[in-house]
Scaffold this motif. Structure first.
Motif, PDB file in Angstrom:
ATOM      1  N   ALA A  99       1.075  -1.089  -0.055  1.00  0.00           N
ATOM      2  CA  ALA A  99       0.003   0.034  -0.006  1.00  0.00           C
ATOM      3  C   ALA A  99       0.814   1.195  -0.237  1.00  0.00           C
ATOM      4  N   TRP A 100       1.919   1.179   0.809  1.00  0.00           N
ATOM      5  CA  TRP A 100       2.831   2.341   0.722  1.00  0.00           C
ATOM      6  C   TRP A 100       3.228   2.966  -0.551  1.00  0.00           C
ATOM      7  N   LEU A 101       4.147   1.548  -1.090  1.00  0.00           N
ATOM      8  CA  LEU A 101       4.707   1.756  -2.418  1.00  0.00           C
ATOM      9  C   LEU A 101       3.540   2.359  -3.544  1.00  0.00           C
ATOM     10  N   VAL A 102       2.470   1.491  -3.672  1.00  0.00           N
ATOM     11  CA  VAL A 102       1.636   2.186  -4.686  1.00  0.00           C
ATOM     12  C   VAL A 102       1.238   3.390  -4.374  1.00  0.00           C
ATOM     13  N   ALA A 103       0.908   4.049  -3.121  1.00  0.00           N
ATOM     14  CA  ALA A 103       0.611   5.164  -2.688  1.00  0.00           C
ATOM     15  C   ALA A 103       1.574   6.186  -3.171  1.00  0.00           C
ATOM     16  N   TRP A 104       2.895   5.920  -3.030  1.00  0.00           N
ATOM     17  CA  TRP A 104       3.949   6.892  -3.449  1.00  0.00           C
ATOM     18  C   TRP A 104       4.079   6.854  -4.924  1.00  0.00           C
ATOM     19  N   ILE A 105       3.943   5.772  -5.622  1.00  0.00           N
ATOM     20  CA  ILE A 105       3.897   6.114  -7.007  1.00  0.00           C
ATOM     21  C   ILE A 105       2.982   6.666  -7.671  1.00  0.00           C
ATOM     22  N   ILE A 106       1.591   6.662  -7.079  1.00  0.00           N
ATOM     23  CA  ILE A 106       0.461   7.420  -7.344  1.00  0.00           C
ATOM     24  C   ILE A 106       0.885   8.900  -7.184  1.00  0.00           C
ATOM     25  N   SER A 107       1.406   9.219  -5.903  1.00  0.00           N
ATOM     26  CA  SER A 107       1.592  10.545  -5.654  1.00  0.00           C
ATOM     27  C   SER A 107       2.855  11.309  -6.605  1.00  0.00           C
ATOM     28  N   ALA A 108       3.717  10.383  -7.042  1.00  0.00           N
ATOM     29  CA  ALA A 108       4.981  10.684  -7.702  1.00  0.00           C
ATOM     30  C   ALA A 108       4.222  11.104  -9.130  1.00  0.00           C
ATOM     31  N   ALA A 127      -4.835  10.825   1.366  1.00  0.00           N
ATOM     32  CA  ALA A 127      -4.305  10.496   2.701  1.00  0.00           C
ATOM     33  C   ALA A 127      -2.615  10.381   2.211  1.00  0.00           C
ATOM     34  N   SER A 128      -1.573  10.365   3.011  1.00  0.00           N
ATOM     35  CA  SER A 128      -0.325  10.259   2.847  1.00  0.00           C
ATOM     36  C   SER A 128      -0.100   8.815   2.682  1.00  0.00           C
ATOM     37  N   GLU A 129       1.079   8.533   2.194  1.00  0.00           N
ATOM     38  CA  GLU A 129       1.634   7.074   1.939  1.00  0.00           C
ATOM     39  C   GLU A 129       1.698   6.330   3.306  1.00  0.00           C
ATOM     40  N   ILE A 130       2.154   7.067   4.227  1.00  0.00           N
ATOM     41  CA  ILE A 130       2.346   6.094   5.695  1.00  0.00           C
ATOM     42  C   ILE A 130       1.008   5.715   5.996  1.00  0.00           C
ATOM     43  N   TRP A 131       0.007   6.695   5.778  1.00  0.00           N
ATOM     44  CA  TRP A 131      -1.283   6.259   6.480  1.00  0.00           C
ATOM     45  C   TRP A 131      -1.743   5.016   5.625  1.00  0.00           C
ATOM     46  N   PHE A 132      -1.622   4.899   4.510  1.00  0.00           N
ATOM     47  CA  PHE A 132      -2.139   3.684   3.728  1.00  0.00           C
ATOM     48  C   PHE A 132      -1.420   2.234   4.005  1.00  0.00           C
ATOM     49  N   GLY A 133       0.040   2.623   4.411  1.00  0.00           N
ATOM     50  CA  GLY A 133       0.649   1.603   4.706  1.00  0.00           C
ATOM     51  C   GLY A 133       0.240   1.036   6.294  1.00  0.00           C
ATOM     52  N   VAL A 134      -0.016   2.145   7.084  1.00  0.00           N
ATOM     53  CA  VAL A 134      -0.739   1.475   8.343  1.00  0.00           C
ATOM     54  C   VAL A 134      -1.888   0.743   8.370  1.00  0.00           C
ATOM     55  N   VAL A 135      -2.793   1.483   7.369  1.00  0.00           N
ATOM     56  CA  VAL A 135      -4.021   0.866   7.358  1.00  0.00           C
ATOM     57  C   VAL A 135      -3.883  -0.621   6.622  1.00  0.00           C
ATOM     58  N   ILE A 177     -15.244   5.415  -5.791  1.00  0.00           N
ATOM     59  CA  ILE A 177     -15.508   6.145  -6.994  1.00  0.00           C
ATOM     60  C   ILE A 177     -16.823   6.781  -7.178  1.00  0.00           C
ATOM     61  N   LEU A 178     -17.978   6.258  -6.445  1.00  0.00           N
ATOM     62  CA  LEU A 178     -18.984   6.826  -6.454  1.00  0.00           C
ATOM     63  C   LEU A 178     -19.408   8.002  -5.569  1.00  0.00           C
ATOM     64  N   THR A 179     -18.851   8.090  -4.670  1.00  0.00           N
ATOM     65  CA  THR A 179     -19.220   9.064  -3.448  1.00  0.00           C
ATOM     66  C   THR A 179     -17.996  10.209  -3.716  1.00  0.00           C
ATOM     67  N   TYR A 180     -16.896  10.136  -4.047  1.00  0.00           N
ATOM     68  CA  TYR A 180     -15.831  11.311  -3.991  1.00  0.00           C
ATOM     69  C   TYR A 180     -16.441  12.399  -5.229  1.00  0.00           C
ATOM     70  N   GLN A 181     -16.360  13.499  -4.780  1.00  0.00           N
ATOM     71  CA  GLN A 181     -16.790  14.397  -5.638  1.00  0.00           C
ATOM     72  C   GLN A 181     -15.578  14.834  -6.832  1.00  0.00           C
ATOM     73  N   GLN A 182     -14.471  14.530  -6.670  1.00  0.00           N
ATOM     74  CA  GLN A 182     -13.454  14.517  -7.532  1.00  0.00           C
ATOM     75  C   GLN A 182     -13.172  13.062  -8.034  1.00  0.00           C
ATOM     76  N   GLU A 188      -7.913   6.966  -7.574  1.00  0.00           N
ATOM     77  CA  GLU A 188      -6.621   6.811  -6.725  1.00  0.00           C
ATOM     78  C   GLU A 188      -6.798   5.872  -5.496  1.00  0.00           C
ATOM     79  N   THR A 189      -7.829   6.320  -4.766  1.00  0.00           N
ATOM     80  CA  THR A 189      -8.266   5.667  -3.329  1.00  0.00           C
ATOM     81  C   THR A 189      -8.783   4.344  -3.609  1.00  0.00           C
ATOM     82  N   ALA A 190      -9.503   4.100  -4.638  1.00  0.00           N
ATOM     83  CA  ALA A 190     -10.046   2.730  -5.112  1.00  0.00           C
ATOM     84  C   ALA A 190      -8.843   1.841  -5.462  1.00  0.00           C
TER      85      ALA A 190
END
Length: 217
Positions: A99-108, A127-135, A177-182, A188-190
């Motif tokens: 999760a941390w790696l994929v979040a970092w790739i998406i952010s970059a 959220a930050s990459e660390i947050w997704f890693g902990v989750v 995907i269905l609830t976020y306004q953006q 990205e979250t999905a």
């Protein structure tokens, strides 16, 4: 075949197996009794059945039923606790790192797109990459606990586990995907939720089966 007894008794067949075919045969007669000294050698020449003497046959002509060992009551899944706990923790580590790696790739990737300005301005991950890693780590621990509880209370724990985790994963992917306004943030979250859900769905059941202790013998 008959013969004349030298002591003047009635003719008899010395062989008890063929005596019944002679005329005048009477099984209750003393001439054919097994107590007769002339009949003793023929009676002793056939040994008794050792299986019948030991009670090896049932009363109705079948084999005696052997007693079955009593089964000990099951008190829980026969899981090696050390192996299972270690597997759950390592699944959490793998999930968190993924999760941390994929979040970092998406952010970059999002930062590169925003710097170019050709595709507009994209919002970064919610959220930050660390947050997704902990989750991801905590979700793997919860999945391991769910698998163990299902071993205690259900007859087909692996099937129930896969269905529960798969339905939760589908919900975690569709809800952003269905609830976020953006839309970009929702996609990205999905993607991150999918990455977090796949290791518990696939690794936990396989690891749990490997942790089951086989009965000795």
């Amino acid at each position: 075949m008959t013969y004349q007894d030298p002591r003047g008794r009635q003719p008899r067949d010395p062989d008890p197996r063929t005596a019944r075919y002679e005329s005048g045969y009477n099984p209750d007669s003393r001439a054919y009794s097994q107590q007769d000294p002339y009949a003793e050698p023929y009676r002793d020449s056939y040994p008794a059945d050792p299986y019948a003497a030991q009670g090896g046959y049932a009363d109705q002509g079948g084999y005696a039923e052997q007693p079955r060992p009593a089964r000990a009551p099951r008190r829980g899944p026969e899981v090696n606790p050390v192996t299972f706990a270690g597997g759950v923790v390592m699944t959490g580590v793998v999930t968190g790192l993924a999760a941390w790696l994929v979040a970092w790739i998406i952010s970059a990737f999002v930062e590169k797109v925003n710097e170019s300005g050709k595709l507009g301005v994209w919002n970064p991950v919610a959220a930050s990459e660390i947050w997704f890693g902990v989750v991801g780590f905590l979700c793997a621990l919860a999945a391991g606990a769910l698998w163990y509880v299902l071993q205690l209370i259900t007859p087909a724990p692996n099937q129930f586990y896969r269905w529960i985790v798969a339905l939760l994963l589908v919900a975690a992917v569709l809800i952003p995907i269905l609830t976020y306004q953006q839309t970009s943030v929702g996609i990205e979250t999905a993607i991150l939720h999918l990455v977090i859900g796949l290791p518990p769905l696939t690794i936990i059941p396989a690891m749990g089966v490997k942790s089951l202790q086989r009965p000795a013998g």
